[in-house]
Design a protein around this motif. Structure first.
Motif, PDB file in Angstrom:
ATOM      1  N   THR A   1       0.841  -1.202   0.000  1.00  0.00           N
ATOM      2  CA  THR A   1       0.000   0.000   0.000  1.00  0.00           C
ATOM      3  C   THR A   1       0.870   1.243   0.000  1.00  0.00           C
ATOM      4  O   THR A   1       1.810   1.354   0.790  1.00  0.00           O
ATOM      5  N   TYR A   2       0.557   2.185  -0.874  1.00  0.00           N
ATOM      6  CA  TYR A   2       1.307   3.429  -0.966  1.00  0.00           C
ATOM      7  C   TYR A   2       0.525   4.614  -0.394  1.00  0.00           C
ATOM      8  O   TYR A   2       1.122   5.552   0.121  1.00  0.00           O
ATOM      9  N   ARG A   3      -0.800   4.575  -0.502  1.00  0.00           N
ATOM     10  CA  ARG A   3      -1.597   5.704  -0.006  1.00  0.00           C
ATOM     11  C   ARG A   3      -2.852   5.198   0.674  1.00  0.00           C
ATOM     12  O   ARG A   3      -3.496   4.261   0.205  1.00  0.00           O
ATOM     13  N   THR A   4      -3.182   5.804   1.812  1.00  0.00           N
ATOM     14  CA  THR A   4      -4.429   5.552   2.520  1.00  0.00           C
ATOM     15  C   THR A   4      -5.146   6.881   2.665  1.00  0.00           C
ATOM     16  O   THR A   4      -4.546   7.879   3.078  1.00  0.00           O
ATOM     17  N   SER A   5      -6.429   6.906   2.311  1.00  0.00           N
ATOM     18  CA  SER A   5      -7.178   8.155   2.401  1.00  0.00           C
ATOM     19  C   SER A   5      -8.448   7.949   3.209  1.00  0.00           C
ATOM     20  O   SER A   5      -9.005   6.844   3.263  1.00  0.00           O
ATOM     21  N   TYR A   6      -8.888   9.030   3.852  1.00  0.00           N
ATOM     22  CA  TYR A   6     -10.060   9.018   4.706  1.00  0.00           C
ATOM     23  C   TYR A   6     -10.986  10.154   4.281  1.00  0.00           C
ATOM     24  O   TYR A   6     -10.537  11.220   3.864  1.00  0.00           O
ATOM     25  N   GLY A   7     -12.264   9.925   4.390  1.00  0.00           N
ATOM     26  CA  GLY A   7     -13.235  10.957   4.066  1.00  0.00           C
ATOM     27  C   GLY A   7     -14.335  10.997   5.103  1.00  0.00           C
ATOM     28  O   GLY A   7     -14.702   9.961   5.671  1.00  0.00           O
ATOM     29  N   TYR A   8     -14.854  12.193   5.370  1.00  0.00           N
ATOM     30  CA  TYR A   8     -15.918  12.352   6.354  1.00  0.00           C
ATOM     31  C   TYR A   8     -16.797  13.510   5.904  1.00  0.00           C
ATOM     32  O   TYR A   8     -16.332  14.609   5.608  1.00  0.00           O
ATOM     33  N   VAL A   9     -18.084  13.222   5.794  1.00  0.00           N
ATOM     34  CA  VAL A   9     -19.047  14.188   5.277  1.00  0.00           C
ATOM     35  C   VAL A   9     -20.237  14.231   6.227  1.00  0.00           C
ATOM     36  O   VAL A   9     -20.682  13.188   6.727  1.00  0.00           O
ATOM     37  N   GLY A  10     -20.750  15.402   6.471  1.00  0.00           N
ATOM     38  CA  GLY A  10     -21.948  15.552   7.281  1.00  0.00           C
ATOM     39  C   GLY A  10     -22.746  16.742   6.813  1.00  0.00           C
ATOM     40  O   GLY A  10     -22.191  17.693   6.247  1.00  0.00           O
ATOM     41  N   GLY A  11     -24.059  16.682   7.016  1.00  0.00           N
ATOM     42  CA  GLY A  11     -24.851  17.816   6.584  1.00  0.00           C
ATOM     43  C   GLY A  11     -26.325  17.670   6.883  1.00  0.00           C
ATOM     44  O   GLY A  11     -26.768  16.692   7.496  1.00  0.00           O
ATOM     45  N   VAL A  12     -27.061  18.672   6.444  1.00  0.00           N
ATOM     46  CA  VAL A  12     -28.503  18.710   6.644  1.00  0.00           C
ATOM     47  C   VAL A  12     -29.161  19.099   5.324  1.00  0.00           C
ATOM     48  O   VAL A  12     -28.601  19.886   4.550  1.00  0.00           O
ATOM     49  N   GLU A  13     -30.339  18.524   5.049  1.00  0.00           N
ATOM     50  CA  GLU A  13     -31.063  18.798   3.818  1.00  0.00           C
ATOM     51  C   GLU A  13     -32.503  19.173   4.143  1.00  0.00           C
ATOM     52  O   GLU A  13     -33.097  18.622   5.071  1.00  0.00           O
TER      53      GLU A  13
ATOM     54  N   GLY B   1     -14.625  16.611   4.493  1.00  0.00           N
ATOM     55  CA  GLY B   1     -13.193  16.625   4.778  1.00  0.00           C
ATOM     56  C   GLY B   1     -12.524  15.390   4.209  1.00  0.00           C
ATOM     57  O   GLY B   1     -13.118  14.303   4.173  1.00  0.00           O
ATOM     58  N   ARG B   2     -11.297  15.561   3.739  1.00  0.00           N
ATOM     59  CA  ARG B   2     -10.504  14.437   3.240  1.00  0.00           C
ATOM     60  C   ARG B   2      -9.105  14.522   3.838  1.00  0.00           C
ATOM     61  O   ARG B   2      -8.553  15.612   4.016  1.00  0.00           O
ATOM     62  N   ALA B   3      -8.522  13.356   4.130  1.00  0.00           N
ATOM     63  CA  ALA B   3      -7.155  13.281   4.644  1.00  0.00           C
ATOM     64  C   ALA B   3      -6.420  12.184   3.889  1.00  0.00           C
ATOM     65  O   ALA B   3      -6.981  11.107   3.642  1.00  0.00           O
ATOM     66  N   TYR B   4      -5.173  12.453   3.535  1.00  0.00           N
ATOM     67  CA  TYR B   4      -4.370  11.519   2.754  1.00  0.00           C
ATOM     68  C   TYR B   4      -3.079  11.220   3.506  1.00  0.00           C
ATOM     69  O   TYR B   4      -2.340  12.135   3.886  1.00  0.00           O
ATOM     70  N   ASP B   5      -2.818   9.932   3.705  1.00  0.00           N
ATOM     71  CA  ASP B   5      -1.627   9.485   4.418  1.00  0.00           C
ATOM     72  C   ASP B   5      -0.825   8.579   3.490  1.00  0.00           C
ATOM     73  O   ASP B   5      -1.395   7.694   2.842  1.00  0.00           O
ATOM     74  N   PHE B   6       0.489   8.779   3.440  1.00  0.00           N
ATOM     75  CA  PHE B   6       1.343   8.020   2.533  1.00  0.00           C
ATOM     76  C   PHE B   6       2.274   7.111   3.310  1.00  0.00           C
ATOM     77  O   PHE B   6       2.841   7.498   4.340  1.00  0.00           O
ATOM     78  N   ASP B   7       2.437   5.891   2.807  1.00  0.00           N
ATOM     79  CA  ASP B   7       3.350   4.931   3.401  1.00  0.00           C
ATOM     80  C   ASP B   7       4.801   5.382   3.191  1.00  0.00           C
ATOM     81  O   ASP B   7       5.085   6.238   2.346  1.00  0.00           O
ATOM     82  N   LYS B   8       5.723   4.788   3.939  1.00  0.00           N
ATOM     83  CA  LYS B   8       7.127   5.164   3.839  1.00  0.00           C
ATOM     84  C   LYS B   8       7.644   5.032   2.410  1.00  0.00           C
ATOM     85  O   LYS B   8       8.422   5.875   1.943  1.00  0.00           O
ATOM     86  N   ARG B   9       7.214   3.984   1.691  1.00  0.00           N
ATOM     87  CA  ARG B   9       7.693   3.790   0.319  1.00  0.00           C
ATOM     88  C   ARG B   9       7.254   4.935  -0.585  1.00  0.00           C
ATOM     89  O   ARG B   9       7.969   5.299  -1.529  1.00  0.00           O
TER      90      ARG B   9
ATOM     91  N   ASP C   1       9.340   8.108   0.420  1.00  0.00           N
ATOM     92  CA  ASP C   1      10.672   8.076  -0.180  1.00  0.00           C
ATOM     93  C   ASP C   1      10.666   8.646  -1.591  1.00  0.00           C
ATOM     94  O   ASP C   1      11.722   9.057  -2.102  1.00  0.00           O
ATOM     95  N   LEU C   2       9.498   8.663  -2.225  1.00  0.00           N
ATOM     96  CA  LEU C   2       9.373   9.258  -3.559  1.00  0.00           C
ATOM     97  C   LEU C   2       9.067  10.746  -3.509  1.00  0.00           C
ATOM     98  O   LEU C   2       8.989  11.400  -4.548  1.00  0.00           O
ATOM     99  N   GLY C   3       8.871  11.285  -2.297  1.00  0.00           N
ATOM    100  CA  GLY C   3       8.619  12.710  -2.153  1.00  0.00           C
ATOM    101  C   GLY C   3       7.211  13.088  -1.765  1.00  0.00           C
ATOM    102  O   GLY C   3       6.894  14.279  -1.670  1.00  0.00           O
ATOM    103  N   TRP C   4       6.331  12.099  -1.521  1.00  0.00           N
ATOM    104  CA  TRP C   4       4.955  12.407  -1.155  1.00  0.00           C
ATOM    105  C   TRP C   4       4.840  12.692   0.333  1.00  0.00           C
ATOM    106  O   TRP C   4       5.514  12.081   1.157  1.00  0.00           O
ATOM    107  N   ARG C   5       3.955  13.619   0.688  1.00  0.00           N
ATOM    108  CA  ARG C   5       3.684  13.966   2.082  1.00  0.00           C
ATOM    109  C   ARG C   5       2.169  14.036   2.292  1.00  0.00           C
ATOM    110  O   ARG C   5       1.418  14.425   1.399  1.00  0.00           O
ATOM    111  N   GLY C   6       1.727  13.667   3.472  1.00  0.00           N
ATOM    112  CA  GLY C   6       0.307  13.676   3.773  1.00  0.00           C
ATOM    113  C   GLY C   6      -0.280  15.075   3.777  1.00  0.00           C
ATOM    114  O   GLY C   6       0.419  16.058   4.058  1.00  0.00           O
ATOM    115  N   TYR C   7      -1.564  15.164   3.499  1.00  0.00           N
ATOM    116  CA  TYR C   7      -2.248  16.453   3.504  1.00  0.00           C
ATOM    117  C   TYR C   7      -3.736  16.217   3.710  1.00  0.00           C
ATOM    118  O   TYR C   7      -4.225  15.081   3.651  1.00  0.00           O
TER     119      TYR C   7
END
Length: 230
Positions: free
Chosen positions: A169-181, A197-205, A208-214
């Motif tokens: 695995t190279y990338r793990t991402s999370y998402g969370y949404v809430g609201g009213v209609e 909201g979205r969050a992205y986490d990158f594995d060490k491999r 090493d290619l230059g990716w950082r979580g955001y």
């Protein structure tokens, strides 16, 4: 498309269709030497749509195989589950794809980051894998007001190592949404206020290619109106 419904609440489908909307080059980009375009780029799908207890629990399961190129296939599995209890509607979906050629391009972008610095050619990734879990809950407080929450979990990786990249695995991402209609009418129109909201986490491999979580955040206020044209 072939559909067989042994009873009103159960439906089985088999479908064959063209897997490409564009040319092979536009769909898959720069592929490795030796990979040849398939003469029959078909997608085959088996699907089961089930309904139990008068719609209390519903299923939509499918398994698909796509001929991407000669000796390169994509396997895709989706399991959709829906539960309706009173004012509550909720679903849990699982999706998993094994792609001989990276059709989504996420792993291709990850693996090719910084490629201009080491003299390699920018190739489409092979043996890409994507897994997604999506859960959503709707609660109809009163007929015209609905509140909802949605959670997402996704992974991206490769299942076979090559001379340059390890499998995993190279990338793990999370998402969370809430609201009213708010639904002022029974059809066509509703207003919404949503946070996503979205969050992205990158594995060490990947690091090493230059990716950082955001992470990203979005607040939306608006309305949706369906034009009754037909």
């Amino acid at each position: 498309n072939f559909i067989y419904a042994p009873v009103a609440s159960q439906e089985f489908c088999f479908q064959v269709l063209d897997s490409r909307n564009y040319s092979f080059e536009r769909t898959y980009g720069n592929v490795h030497e030796g990979i040849e375009e398939s003469k029959f780029p078909f997608l085959y799908t088996l699907n089961w749509n089930g309904s139990f207890a008068d719609g209390l629990f519903n299923t939509r399961y499918s398994a698909s195989m796509m001929q991407q190129a000669n000796n390169k296939q994509m396997w895709y599995f989706a399991l959709g589950n829906e539960l309706n209890v009173g004012k509550v509607n909720t679903f849990l979906d699982f999706m998993y794809a094994l792609q001989g050629l990276d059709r989504k391009s996420i792993m291709t972008d990850i693996l090719n980051k910084g490629i201009e610095n080491d003299g390699r050619t920018d190739y489409t990734a092979m043996h890409a894998s994507y897994m997604s879990l999506v859960y959503k809950l709707n609660y109809r407080v009163v007929p015209k007001w609905n509140i909802f929450a949605k959670l997402m979990f996704e992974t991206a990786g490769i299942t076979k190592a090559n001379e340059l990249r390890d499998k995993g695995t190279y990338r793990t991402s999370y998402g969370y949404v809430g609201g009213v209609e708010y639904y002022p009418a029974t059809t066509n129109l509703h207003f919404f206020l949503t946070y996503a909201g979205r969050a992205y986490d990158f594995d060490k491999r990947a690091k090493d290619l230059g990716w950082r979580g955001y992470s990203t955040n979005l607040v939306s206020l608006g309305f949706i109106y369906q034009l009754p044209m037909f």
